[in-house]
Design a protein around this motif. Sequence first.
Motif, PDB file in Angstrom:
ATOM      1  N   LEU A  42      -9.986  -1.076 -11.154  1.00 32.83           N
ATOM      2  CA  LEU A  42      -9.639  -1.809 -12.372  1.00 32.83           C
ATOM      3  C   LEU A  42     -10.875  -2.178 -13.190  1.00 32.83           C
ATOM      4  O   LEU A  42     -10.838  -2.153 -14.421  1.00 32.83           O
ATOM      5  CB  LEU A  42      -8.844  -3.055 -12.006  1.00 32.83           C
ATOM      6  N   THR A  43     -11.958  -2.507 -12.511  1.00 33.13           N
ATOM      7  CA  THR A  43     -13.196  -2.827 -13.223  1.00 33.13           C
ATOM      8  C   THR A  43     -13.733  -1.598 -13.959  1.00 33.13           C
ATOM      9  O   THR A  43     -14.113  -1.666 -15.140  1.00 33.13           O
ATOM     10  CB  THR A  43     -14.259  -3.352 -12.243  1.00 33.13           C
ATOM     11  N   SER A  83       0.045  -1.986 -14.178  1.00 26.76           N
ATOM     12  CA  SER A  83       0.845  -2.330 -15.359  1.00 26.76           C
ATOM     13  C   SER A  83       0.296  -3.586 -16.029  1.00 26.76           C
ATOM     14  O   SER A  83       0.257  -3.675 -17.263  1.00 26.76           O
ATOM     15  CB  SER A  83       2.313  -2.524 -14.973  1.00 26.76           C
ATOM     16  N   GLY A  84      -0.163  -4.540 -15.220  1.00 27.54           N
ATOM     17  CA  GLY A  84      -0.760  -5.729 -15.798  1.00 27.54           C
ATOM     18  C   GLY A  84      -2.035  -5.433 -16.560  1.00 27.54           C
ATOM     19  O   GLY A  84      -2.282  -5.987 -17.633  1.00 27.54           O
ATOM     20  N   ALA A  85      -2.848  -4.532 -16.019  1.00 27.42           N
ATOM     21  CA  ALA A  85      -4.114  -4.185 -16.667  1.00 27.42           C
ATOM     22  C   ALA A  85      -3.904  -3.381 -17.938  1.00 27.42           C
ATOM     23  O   ALA A  85      -4.683  -3.508 -18.899  1.00 27.42           O
ATOM     24  CB  ALA A  85      -4.989  -3.403 -15.697  1.00 27.42           C
ATOM     25  N   GLY A 124      -0.933  -3.211 -19.739  1.00 29.05           N
ATOM     26  CA  GLY A 124       0.034  -3.764 -20.671  1.00 29.05           C
ATOM     27  C   GLY A 124       1.290  -2.928 -20.835  1.00 29.05           C
ATOM     28  O   GLY A 124       1.806  -2.787 -21.954  1.00 29.05           O
ATOM     29  N   CYS A 125       1.772  -2.353 -19.741  1.00 25.57           N
ATOM     30  CA  CYS A 125       3.007  -1.586 -19.790  1.00 25.57           C
ATOM     31  C   CYS A 125       3.826  -1.919 -18.547  1.00 25.57           C
ATOM     32  O   CYS A 125       3.391  -2.707 -17.706  1.00 25.57           O
ATOM     33  CB  CYS A 125       2.728  -0.087 -19.881  1.00 25.57           C
ATOM     34  N   SER A 126       4.994  -1.326 -18.417  1.00 20.64           N
ATOM     35  CA  SER A 126       5.860  -1.654 -17.294  1.00 20.64           C
ATOM     36  C   SER A 126       5.417  -0.938 -16.019  1.00 20.64           C
ATOM     37  O   SER A 126       4.843   0.161 -16.081  1.00 20.64           O
ATOM     38  CB  SER A 126       7.300  -1.255 -17.606  1.00 20.64           C
ATOM     39  N   PRO A 127       5.706  -1.522 -14.845  1.00 21.43           N
ATOM     40  CA  PRO A 127       5.444  -0.805 -13.600  1.00 21.43           C
ATOM     41  C   PRO A 127       6.188   0.527 -13.514  1.00 21.43           C
ATOM     42  O   PRO A 127       5.664   1.497 -12.961  1.00 21.43           O
ATOM     43  CB  PRO A 127       5.947  -1.784 -12.520  1.00 21.43           C
ATOM     44  N   ASP A 177      -1.520   5.078   3.592  1.00 24.65           N
ATOM     45  CA  ASP A 177      -1.497   4.226   2.405  1.00 24.65           C
ATOM     46  C   ASP A 177      -0.667   4.850   1.293  1.00 24.65           C
ATOM     47  O   ASP A 177       0.146   4.176   0.649  1.00 24.65           O
ATOM     48  CB  ASP A 177      -2.925   3.987   1.890  1.00 24.65           C
ATOM     49  N   ILE A 178      -0.872   6.133   1.049  1.00 28.86           N
ATOM     50  CA  ILE A 178      -0.252   6.806  -0.093  1.00 28.86           C
ATOM     51  C   ILE A 178       1.268   6.736  -0.022  1.00 28.86           C
ATOM     52  O   ILE A 178       1.945   6.584  -1.043  1.00 28.86           O
ATOM     53  CB  ILE A 178      -0.742   8.270  -0.156  1.00 28.86           C
ATOM     54  N   LEU A 179       1.816   6.832   1.188  1.00 29.06           N
ATOM     55  CA  LEU A 179       3.270   6.854   1.358  1.00 29.06           C
ATOM     56  C   LEU A 179       3.825   5.507   1.806  1.00 29.06           C
ATOM     57  O   LEU A 179       4.952   5.426   2.294  1.00 29.06           O
ATOM     58  CB  LEU A 179       3.657   7.955   2.346  1.00 29.06           C
ATOM     59  N   ASP A 180       3.064   4.455   1.594  1.00 24.87           N
ATOM     60  CA  ASP A 180       3.505   3.093   1.921  1.00 24.87           C
ATOM     61  C   ASP A 180       4.204   2.494   0.695  1.00 24.87           C
ATOM     62  O   ASP A 180       3.545   2.241  -0.325  1.00 24.87           O
ATOM     63  CB  ASP A 180       2.290   2.251   2.310  1.00 24.87           C
ATOM     64  N   PRO A 181       5.519   2.261   0.743  1.00 17.41           N
ATOM     65  CA  PRO A 181       6.215   1.725  -0.430  1.00 17.41           C
ATOM     66  C   PRO A 181       5.630   0.406  -0.937  1.00 17.41           C
ATOM     67  O   PRO A 181       5.624   0.166  -2.158  1.00 17.41           O
ATOM     68  CB  PRO A 181       7.652   1.537   0.078  1.00 17.41           C
ATOM     69  N   ALA A 182       5.127  -0.424  -0.039  1.00 16.29           N
ATOM     70  CA  ALA A 182       4.539  -1.695  -0.475  1.00 16.29           C
ATOM     71  C   ALA A 182       3.266  -1.457  -1.284  1.00 16.29           C
ATOM     72  O   ALA A 182       3.018  -2.132  -2.289  1.00 16.29           O
ATOM     73  CB  ALA A 182       4.243  -2.574   0.738  1.00 16.29           C
ATOM     74  N   ARG A 183       2.472  -0.483  -0.856  1.00 22.46           N
ATOM     75  CA  ARG A 183       1.251  -0.154  -1.602  1.00 22.46           C
ATOM     76  C   ARG A 183       1.598   0.441  -2.958  1.00 22.46           C
ATOM     77  O   ARG A 183       0.968   0.123  -3.975  1.00 22.46           O
ATOM     78  CB  ARG A 183       0.396   0.819  -0.797  1.00 22.46           C
ATOM     79  N   ILE A 184       2.590   1.315  -3.005  1.00 17.22           N
ATOM     80  CA  ILE A 184       3.021   1.909  -4.263  1.00 17.22           C
ATOM     81  C   ILE A 184       3.440   0.818  -5.248  1.00 17.22           C
ATOM     82  O   ILE A 184       3.032   0.820  -6.414  1.00 17.22           O
ATOM     83  CB  ILE A 184       4.174   2.905  -4.014  1.00 17.22           C
ATOM     84  N   GLU A 185       4.212  -0.145  -4.767  1.00 14.58           N
ATOM     85  CA  GLU A 185       4.674  -1.236  -5.628  1.00 14.58           C
ATOM     86  C   GLU A 185       3.499  -2.113  -6.070  1.00 14.58           C
ATOM     87  O   GLU A 185       3.418  -2.532  -7.233  1.00 14.58           O
ATOM     88  CB  GLU A 185       5.709  -2.071  -4.879  1.00 14.58           C
ATOM     89  N   ARG A 186       2.588  -2.361  -5.146  1.00 12.77           N
ATOM     90  CA  ARG A 186       1.434  -3.214  -5.464  1.00 12.77           C
ATOM     91  C   ARG A 186       0.556  -2.571  -6.541  1.00 12.77           C
ATOM     92  O   ARG A 186       0.140  -3.239  -7.504  1.00 12.77           O
ATOM     93  CB  ARG A 186       0.626  -3.473  -4.188  1.00 12.77           C
ATOM     94  N   LEU A 187       0.276  -1.280  -6.384  1.00 14.42           N
ATOM     95  CA  LEU A 187      -0.531  -0.589  -7.391  1.00 14.42           C
ATOM     96  C   LEU A 187       0.172  -0.575  -8.745  1.00 14.42           C
ATOM     97  O   LEU A 187      -0.463  -0.792  -9.781  1.00 14.42           O
ATOM     98  CB  LEU A 187      -0.828   0.842  -6.949  1.00 14.42           C
TER      99      LEU A 187
END
Length: 281
Positions: free
Chosen positions: A101-102, A225-227, A229-232, A210-220
């Motif tokens: 993100l940085t 989206s926050g960075a 300015g669009c929807s997840p 990691d790549i196939l972890d649904p929690a990681r997918i949602e977290r990313l």
Amino acid sequence: MDLGLRRRWHIASEALIADTPSSRVYRVERQGASSAIVKILKPHGVHERPGIDYLDWRDGHGAAELHDRTDDACLIEDAGTLTLSDYHQQYGDAAATDIVLTVLAELHAPSPTPPPPELVPLRQHFRALFDGAGRQRPELGDMLRWTAALADELLAAQTDIRPLHGDLHHDNIVSGGPRGWLAIDPQGLIGDAAYDVANIFGNPLGGAKDILDPARIERLANRFSGALGCSPDKILRYAAAHAGLSICWSMEGEPSKAAEENIAERLAFAKLVRQRLAAQQ
């Protein structure tokens, strides 16, 4: 490396660090100057010229600085040898995502100069998916048609169009030099800003857990989206579309174990995103 380049850039010694179908890359020591990277495009590597134009335009902001270029050879800042993949392995996904993100914020920061006209539009970039979606292996057909349809919808409704690195992932973000984390090896695209994080979902290499972890997918998806300015959902749609494109690139290349692993991993990822998007409807 030919004598003309050695003289032009005062190269005292060189070490070949990559030899691909498109280019040769050297780390060089220079007389009276810091170490640097020399990249020399081969005839098959002309598609990498927009990436060099992007580096020139970025002028060191978020990316390695282009010091000089002549024909299809360029002298680039040595950004270091620590990859974000290595950092991810030691400190985990959340810390690595902070760095993504940085770097992304620096790459997307405004420039006082207009972008180069040679940048590749996203629709052109997705050509392999559009061309290959209907004529790949039967077991891939349904998902490739779905990702191609996703890409077509996204590209027809682009917003926040800007120059893009186009290949941002854990091996193209490096550190170790005096300027910290920097992006290297851009593709040099222009299009919707949301695409610039699509390849992060499929990395780091070898990181299927990691790549196939649904929690990681949602977290990313939420962080990006926050960075941006669009929807997840938009972030995930671009990530799935890119997965289809990556599958087609692997199909176009020489058969290999790495290509088959990439196909299987990207296919599994796209299926997870498809299920998640369907559940939201």
